[in-house]
Design a protein around this motif. Structure first.
Motif, PDB file in Angstrom:
ATOM      1  N   GLY A 218       5.598   1.461   9.481  1.00 28.49           N
ATOM      2  CA  GLY A 218       5.810   2.766   8.884  1.00 28.49           C
ATOM      3  C   GLY A 218       4.798   3.763   9.409  1.00 28.49           C
ATOM      4  N   HIS A 219       4.536   4.800   8.635  1.00 27.22           N
ATOM      5  CA  HIS A 219       3.561   5.795   9.056  1.00 27.22           C
ATOM      6  C   HIS A 219       2.960   6.469   7.834  1.00 27.22           C
ATOM      7  CE1 HIS A 219       7.401   8.102   8.850  1.00 27.22           C
ATOM      8  NE2 HIS A 219       6.625   9.023   8.303  1.00 27.22           N
ATOM      9  N   LEU A 220       1.853   7.175   8.083  1.00 29.05           N
ATOM     10  CA  LEU A 220       1.158   7.926   7.044  1.00 29.05           C
ATOM     11  C   LEU A 220       1.024   9.363   7.513  1.00 29.05           C
ATOM     12  CD1 LEU A 220      -0.623   8.116   4.435  1.00 29.05           C
ATOM     13  CD2 LEU A 220      -2.568   7.519   5.887  1.00 29.05           C
ATOM     14  N   ASP A 221       1.602  10.297   6.756  1.00 29.26           N
ATOM     15  CA  ASP A 221       1.412  11.722   7.024  1.00 29.26           C
ATOM     16  C   ASP A 221       0.213  12.203   6.225  1.00 29.26           C
ATOM     17  OD1 ASP A 221       3.667  11.997   8.694  1.00 29.26           O
ATOM     18  OD2 ASP A 221       4.986  12.176   6.954  1.00 29.26           O
ATOM     19  N   VAL A 222      -0.712  12.912   6.849  1.00 30.70           N
ATOM     20  CA  VAL A 222      -1.906  13.400   6.159  1.00 30.70           C
ATOM     21  C   VAL A 222      -2.022  14.907   6.331  1.00 30.70           C
ATOM     22  CG1 VAL A 222      -3.183  11.234   6.344  1.00 30.70           C
ATOM     23  CG2 VAL A 222      -3.377  12.915   8.171  1.00 30.70           C
ATOM     24  N   TRP A 223      -2.603  15.562   5.312  1.00 30.84           N
ATOM     25  CA  TRP A 223      -2.823  17.005   5.367  1.00 30.84           C
ATOM     26  C   TRP A 223      -3.981  17.388   4.440  1.00 30.84           C
ATOM     27  CZ3 TRP A 223       1.312  14.625   3.045  1.00 30.84           C
ATOM     28  CH2 TRP A 223       1.579  14.889   1.706  1.00 30.84           C
ATOM     29  N   VAL A 224      -4.502  18.608   4.584  1.00 28.32           N
ATOM     30  CA  VAL A 224      -5.672  19.034   3.813  1.00 28.32           C
ATOM     31  C   VAL A 224      -5.398  20.228   2.912  1.00 28.32           C
ATOM     32  CG1 VAL A 224      -7.416  18.088   5.361  1.00 28.32           C
ATOM     33  CG2 VAL A 224      -6.463  20.358   5.826  1.00 28.32           C
ATOM     34  N   SER A 225      -4.218  20.796   2.964  1.00 28.30           N
ATOM     35  CA  SER A 225      -3.852  21.858   2.026  1.00 28.30           C
ATOM     36  C   SER A 225      -3.432  21.218   0.716  1.00 28.30           C
ATOM     37  CB  SER A 225      -2.715  22.705   2.601  1.00 28.30           C
ATOM     38  OG  SER A 225      -1.540  21.914   2.740  1.00 28.30           O
ATOM     39  N   ASP A 226      -3.270  22.044  -0.322  1.00 29.72           N
ATOM     40  CA  ASP A 226      -2.911  21.507  -1.636  1.00 29.72           C
ATOM     41  C   ASP A 226      -1.405  21.398  -1.845  1.00 29.72           C
ATOM     42  OD1 ASP A 226      -5.528  21.125  -2.560  1.00 29.72           O
ATOM     43  OD2 ASP A 226      -5.720  23.225  -3.135  1.00 29.72           O
ATOM     44  N   ASP A 227      -0.634  21.426  -0.762  1.00 27.94           N
ATOM     45  CA  ASP A 227       0.823  21.297  -0.870  1.00 27.94           C
ATOM     46  C   ASP A 227       1.210  19.945  -1.454  1.00 27.94           C
ATOM     47  OD1 ASP A 227       2.090  23.616   1.170  1.00 27.94           O
ATOM     48  OD2 ASP A 227       0.044  22.968   1.625  1.00 27.94           O
TER      49      ASP A 227
ATOM     50  N   ARG B  97       2.617   7.875   2.347  1.00 29.26           N
ATOM     51  CA  ARG B  97       2.900   6.650   3.107  1.00 29.26           C
ATOM     52  C   ARG B  97       4.409   6.429   3.189  1.00 29.26           C
ATOM     53  NH1 ARG B  97      -1.045   4.770  -0.474  1.00 29.26           N
ATOM     54  NH2 ARG B  97      -3.054   4.210   0.437  1.00 29.26           N
ATOM     55  N   HIS B  98       4.861   6.070   4.359  1.00 26.84           N
ATOM     56  CA  HIS B  98       6.254   5.666   4.549  1.00 26.84           C
ATOM     57  C   HIS B  98       6.255   4.213   4.992  1.00 26.84           C
ATOM     58  CE1 HIS B  98       8.302   9.657   4.316  1.00 26.84           C
ATOM     59  NE2 HIS B  98       7.073  10.076   4.613  1.00 26.84           N
ATOM     60  N   VAL B  99       6.833   3.356   4.162  1.00 27.99           N
ATOM     61  CA  VAL B  99       6.932   1.929   4.458  1.00 27.99           C
ATOM     62  C   VAL B  99       8.406   1.554   4.458  1.00 27.99           C
ATOM     63  CG1 VAL B  99       6.357  -0.404   3.686  1.00 27.99           C
ATOM     64  CG2 VAL B  99       4.683   1.450   3.438  1.00 27.99           C
ATOM     65  N   LEU B 100       8.823   0.814   5.453  1.00 31.33           N
ATOM     66  CA  LEU B 100      10.226   0.444   5.589  1.00 31.33           C
ATOM     67  C   LEU B 100      10.738  -0.222   4.311  1.00 31.33           C
ATOM     68  CD1 LEU B 100      12.637   0.312   7.564  1.00 31.33           C
ATOM     69  CD2 LEU B 100      11.837  -1.985   8.206  1.00 31.33           C
ATOM     70  N   GLY B 101      11.770   0.361   3.724  1.00 28.50           N
ATOM     71  CA  GLY B 101      12.407  -0.224   2.556  1.00 28.50           C
ATOM     72  C   GLY B 101      11.786   0.141   1.223  1.00 28.50           C
ATOM     73  N   VAL B 102      10.751   0.996   1.216  1.00 28.34           N
ATOM     74  CA  VAL B 102      10.084   1.381  -0.025  1.00 28.34           C
ATOM     75  C   VAL B 102      10.164   2.893  -0.186  1.00 28.34           C
ATOM     76  CG1 VAL B 102       7.928   1.386  -1.335  1.00 28.34           C
ATOM     77  CG2 VAL B 102       8.493  -0.557   0.134  1.00 28.34           C
ATOM     78  N   ARG B 103      10.634   3.359  -1.341  1.00 28.17           N
ATOM     79  CA  ARG B 103      10.712   4.803  -1.575  1.00 28.17           C
ATOM     80  C   ARG B 103       9.308   5.391  -1.624  1.00 28.17           C
ATOM     81  NH1 ARG B 103      15.114   6.442  -5.442  1.00 28.17           N
ATOM     82  NH2 ARG B 103      16.176   6.695  -3.443  1.00 28.17           N
ATOM     83  N   PRO B 104       9.019   6.411  -0.830  1.00 32.02           N
ATOM     84  CA  PRO B 104       7.654   6.954  -0.764  1.00 32.02           C
ATOM     85  C   PRO B 104       7.293   7.767  -2.004  1.00 32.02           C
ATOM     86  CG  PRO B 104       9.122   8.263   0.588  1.00 32.02           C
ATOM     87  CD  PRO B 104       9.933   7.088   0.110  1.00 32.02           C
TER      88      PRO B 104
ATOM     89  N   ALA C 200       2.777  13.267 -12.789  1.00 30.42           N
ATOM     90  CA  ALA C 200       1.753  12.882 -11.816  1.00 30.42           C
ATOM     91  C   ALA C 200       2.177  13.266 -10.398  1.00 30.42           C
ATOM     92  CB  ALA C 200       1.479  11.387 -11.892  1.00 30.42           C
ATOM     93  N   HIS C 201       1.204  13.703  -9.613  1.00 28.63           N
ATOM     94  CA  HIS C 201       1.502  14.174  -8.256  1.00 28.63           C
ATOM     95  C   HIS C 201       1.966  13.045  -7.349  1.00 28.63           C
ATOM     96  CE1 HIS C 201      -2.140  13.138  -5.551  1.00 28.63           C
ATOM     97  NE2 HIS C 201      -2.221  12.348  -6.602  1.00 28.63           N
ATOM     98  N   ASP C 202       1.688  11.785  -7.744  1.00 26.78           N
ATOM     99  CA  ASP C 202       2.052  10.661  -6.887  1.00 26.78           C
ATOM    100  C   ASP C 202       3.242   9.871  -7.419  1.00 26.78           C
ATOM    101  OD1 ASP C 202       0.783   9.596  -9.081  1.00 26.78           O
ATOM    102  OD2 ASP C 202      -0.667   8.410  -7.960  1.00 26.78           O
ATOM    103  N   GLU C 203       4.088  10.530  -8.204  1.00 28.20           N
ATOM    104  CA  GLU C 203       5.335   9.871  -8.595  1.00 28.20           C
ATOM    105  C   GLU C 203       6.209   9.652  -7.346  1.00 28.20           C
ATOM    106  OE1 GLU C 203       6.167   8.737 -11.545  1.00 28.20           O
ATOM    107  OE2 GLU C 203       4.415   9.530 -12.589  1.00 28.20           O
ATOM    108  N   ARG C 204       7.142   8.714  -7.450  1.00 29.92           N
ATOM    109  CA  ARG C 204       8.066   8.473  -6.341  1.00 29.92           C
ATOM    110  C   ARG C 204       8.933   9.714  -6.099  1.00 29.92           C
ATOM    111  NH1 ARG C 204       6.372   3.769  -3.872  1.00 29.92           N
ATOM    112  NH2 ARG C 204       5.884   2.218  -5.468  1.00 29.92           N
ATOM    113  N   ARG C 205       9.302   9.920  -4.857  1.00 27.28           N
ATOM    114  CA  ARG C 205      10.269  10.982  -4.554  1.00 27.28           C
ATOM    115  C   ARG C 205      11.595  10.628  -5.216  1.00 27.28           C
ATOM    116  NH1 ARG C 205      10.749  12.758   1.490  1.00 27.28           N
ATOM    117  NH2 ARG C 205      11.593  14.591   0.428  1.00 27.28           N
ATOM    118  N   GLU C 206      12.228  11.623  -5.789  1.00 29.14           N
ATOM    119  CA  GLU C 206      13.450  11.366  -6.551  1.00 29.14           C
ATOM    120  C   GLU C 206      14.636  12.078  -5.915  1.00 29.14           C
ATOM    121  OE1 GLU C 206      12.399  12.790 -10.428  1.00 29.14           O
ATOM    122  OE2 GLU C 206      11.697  10.820 -11.079  1.00 29.14           O
ATOM    123  N   THR C 207      15.808  11.560  -6.223  1.00 21.37           N
ATOM    124  CA  THR C 207      17.032  12.229  -5.802  1.00 21.37           C
ATOM    125  C   THR C 207      17.614  13.076  -6.925  1.00 21.37           C
ATOM    126  OG1 THR C 207      18.295  10.267  -6.466  1.00 21.37           O
ATOM    127  CG2 THR C 207      17.578  10.393  -4.166  1.00 21.37           C
TER     128      THR C 207
END
Length: 730
Positions: A707-716, A656-663, A586-593
């Motif tokens: 926190g903050h929300l980064d938004v974009w309109v390309s399919d990246d 979304r970037h929320v303090l203490g939560v992996r985006p 899924a495209h909205d999985e958590r970012r992983e290390t």
């Protein structure tokens, strides 16, 4: 309503909570006669009435009803009125029953209008069209005397192996929530109550196996699997159906935190919760007997059982002190409230003698939806087809109507002149067509590959149509709840058909290879009901389209795209895996290390949102402005820089970037379809609120957090250099 509740006996109250009798066993069709059965009479006598009756008009291999013995569509309202009259006049309670029917993509009854499945609906990204079609379906249901439609929509497609993938709108909760809200609102405004299913997290089952456990944390449950359910509550949905699975070991049908805590206490929703069929008796693996199982579910907040013994013995549970009369009264009051809301407790006109059925407008809307749902994944200059092309239309799904319809579909009439396959539609367009099936879905056909080569050799272009099917056969082996129980090589999707492999089957790959080896351009079309891994199949194709089960008008819809009568505009509502075992995808999985797999690459995945048109479009964020603490406005300019008029879905992605939560890697924040002529441009304003800017707190409520929300309109997949940041304060 309190007066009604006070006069009911315990037996009659229990009767209102039971949905025991299969509806198709309540009425018998003998020639021109509709006859109330002894089974219905016994049920009414045993409980002094019937709270709700499921499946009176259902027709399919499981119910055994078809055009030879089922309720004809022109007599469906009469049948409902006859059964209702018997129940009211012969029950001690004198209460009418709720008629409940499956309508996941149109009514599952004879003559019911059949729409593209939910996965196709998700690919269209078109809330307004979905609402129009939902209203048409509701008018049909109401005219047949049906009160409640059971609709899929809450299941999130998190594992491509799951057989019920076709019933999901998307893997993304925002897309699913918008489509759920549009569907529920439209149907209920048209007078039909909706019970939305399944609550919750059925799409997160271990191994993609239907009904297996969902080992989820609280945040994952709320952010992914309860977002669409919350949208349904906000739309005033009549009810929810509890899912078969457990969440962290607690069965959904007996999960008080979910059914009472989340739905009623946190969200403030009022309505009924219905069990899935036989789900309460499945609680016997965690309770000593039926009475204990019934008590567990009732106290959790489940109101209506479904073909279970557990609620039949609620009187025993009461005698043993497992439940109180207050528990029974609370559930019964909820059922009566729904009957009052739908007009059953006051005199109402009988349904029309001749149901509306499938209207010409509904046909046109369904074809439009099917067309909008076709996703063009690749085009190396082959499409649109030249009018003078000689075509070889090959593959197991090239001329198989039943493989376009999806699960939970009633038998089609014979003949069926309004339906089309890819082969028949292209022939209607005037193309010379040679046809060869080549193979079955999972079986070779003697001489099949050779026939494909011969057809392609004599043609200019090969159209190779592969995929899957949810075809149920009357001779199939069924489980107690109607899911397919035994192996069936012809059914590769649907309830009970979970698959360990999701790639296009090797025998179908042989068909594609034969077409490629003939040296002609190859257009690949996948008609299926799950996120197939297309890497190998795509390697043989110059152009590639994906069409989730598009319904009976699917052939015409696909031909509209192939010929260029319409420009494609569908976008994938899910991510297609690049190979076997490369999941979660899924495209909205958590970012992983982690680095991923040593022997496979996520780079081969085809991302949610992918979809080409016959034109080119340029989208640019003009501004992003905070207008309040939990509100923002994003302005986007979209330009049709190509040469074709086309519909285009403008997505707004975000992280979304929320303090203490992996985006998460990426989520759908909003979207808007536009129709633009070549050279035309349009400004779109996305207005974001708490739903887009907020995060889920420990109580399951949305709130703003630092926190903050980064938004974009390309399919990246990740924020590109031109993404825009919106600051969010706690």
């Amino acid at each position: 309503m309190k007066q009604i509740l006070d006069r009911l006996s315990l037996k009659e109250k229990i009767g209102q909570l039971n949905q025991r009798l299969p509806g198709w066993d309540a009425l018998r069709v003998e020639g021109s006669q509709l006859i109330v059965t002894d089974e219905l009479k016994r049920e009414v006598d045993q409980f002094g009435g019937i709270g709700s009756l499921y499946g009176l008009q259902r027709a399919d291999p499981w119910s055994g009803r078809h055009w030879g013995n089922g309720i004809p569509p022109e007599r469906s309202a009469e049948a409902a009125a006859l059964v209702q009259s018997y129940i009211v006049e012969n029950s001690s309670s004198g209460l009418p029953t709720l008629f409940v029917e499956e309508a996941p993509h149109g009514l599952q009854g004879l003559g019911g209008h059949v729409l593209p499945v939910n996965l196709a609906v998700g690919a269209a990204w078109d809330d307004a069209l979905v609402a129009e079609l939902a209203q048409e379906v509701a008018v049909e249901l109401r005219s047949r005397g049906i009160h409640i439609a059971l609709l899929s929509g809450l299941d999130m497609l998190r594992d491509p192996r799951w057989g019920r993938a076709e019933e999901c709108f998307s893997e993304d909760p925002m897309l699913a929530a918008r489509l759920v809200r549009a569907t529920v609102t439209a149907m209920q405004d048209a007078g039909v109550g909706v019970v939305i299913k399944h609550l919750a997290a059925q799409g997160a089952g271990i191994g993609g196996r239907n009904g297996s456990g969902a080992p989820l944390g609280w945040r994952e449950l709320h952010e992914i699997h309860l977002t669409a359910a919350r949208a349904a509550a906000q739309a005033g949905v009549v009810g929810y159906m509890a899912a078969y699975n457990d969440v962290d070991g607690i069965a959904c049908s007996a999960n008080r935190d979910l059914l009472t805590g989340v739905l009623r206490e946190t969200w403030g929703w009022e309505g009924i919760v219905m069990a899935d069929c036989t789900a309460l008796d499945r609680l016997l693996d965690q309770t000593p007997d039926h009475a204990s199982a019934g008590a567990l579910a009732l106290k959790a907040g489940l109101d209506i059982s479904f073909w279970d013994q557990a609620y039949v013995v609620l009187d025993e549970a009461l005698d043993r002190g497992l439940i109180s009369m207050e528990d029974v009264d609370q559930a019964c009051a909820r059922v009566l409230s729904v009957k009052e809301r739908l007009g059953l407790l006051t005199p109402v006109p009988a349904p029309a003698a001749n149901p509306v059925g499938a209207t010409t407008r509904a046909d046109a809307l369904a074809r439009r939806l099917a067309r909008e749902s076709v996703v063009l994944l690749r085009n190396n200059g082959v499409l649109p087809l030249s009018e003078t092309s000689r075509l070889a239309v090959v593959g197991p799904n090239s001329d198989d109507l039943l493989s376009q319809l999806g699960d939970y579909t009633a038998p089609r009439p014979t003949p069926d002149p309004d339906s089309s396959t890819v082969r028949s539609a292209l022939q209607e367009c005037g193309f010379p067509v040679l046809h060869a099936t080549g193979s079955k879905l999972r079986e070779r056909i003697p001489g099949g590959v050779e026939a494909v080569r011969s057809a392609v050799d004599a043609s200019d272009i090969a159209i190779v149509v592969v995929g899957s099917s949810s075809r149920r056969l009357y001779e199939s082996e069924f489980a107690e709840n109607g899911a397919v129980a035994g192996a069936d090589l012809g059914m590769t999707n649907g309830e009970g058909v979970d698959m360990s492999r999701v790639s296009i089957d090797p025998v179908q790959i042989e068909v594609a290879r034969a077409a490629r080896e003939a040296g002609k351009p190859v257009v690949g079309i996948v008609i299926g009901g799950r996120p197939h891994a297309l890497t190998e199949f795509a390697g043989y194709c110059d152009a590639l389209l994906f069409s989730a089960f598009p319904g009976p008008t699917g052939g015409h819809a696909i031909a509209d795209i192939l010929t260029g009568a319409e420009s494609p505009s569908g976008r994938l509502p899910v991510t297609l895996p690049g190979g076997e075992g490369v999941w979660p995808v899924a495209h909205d999985e958590r970012r992983e290390t982690s680095r991923g797999y040593a022997n496979a690459s996520y780079a081969d995945n085809i991302l949610l949102g992918t979809g080409l048109t016959y034109s080119t479009f340029e989208s640019t964020i003009l501004s992003a402005t905070k207008t309040a603490a939990a509100e923002a406005e994003v302005r986007v300019r979209v330009l049709n820089s190509g040469s074709a008029r086309s519909r285009y879905v403008v997505p707004l992605y975000g992280r979304r970037h929320v303090l203490g939560v992996r985006p998460r890697k990426r989520q759908i924040i909003d979207y808007s379809p536009v129709m633009l002529d070549p050279g035309a441009e349009q400004e779109i304003v996305f207005r974001l609120g708490l739903e887009q800017l907020g995060t889920v707190n420990s109580q399951g409520l949305l709130e703003t957090a630092p926190g903050h929300l980064d938004v974009w309109v390309s399919d990246d997949l990740h924020p590109p250099t031109d993404s825009v940041r919106i600051e969010v304060q706690g």
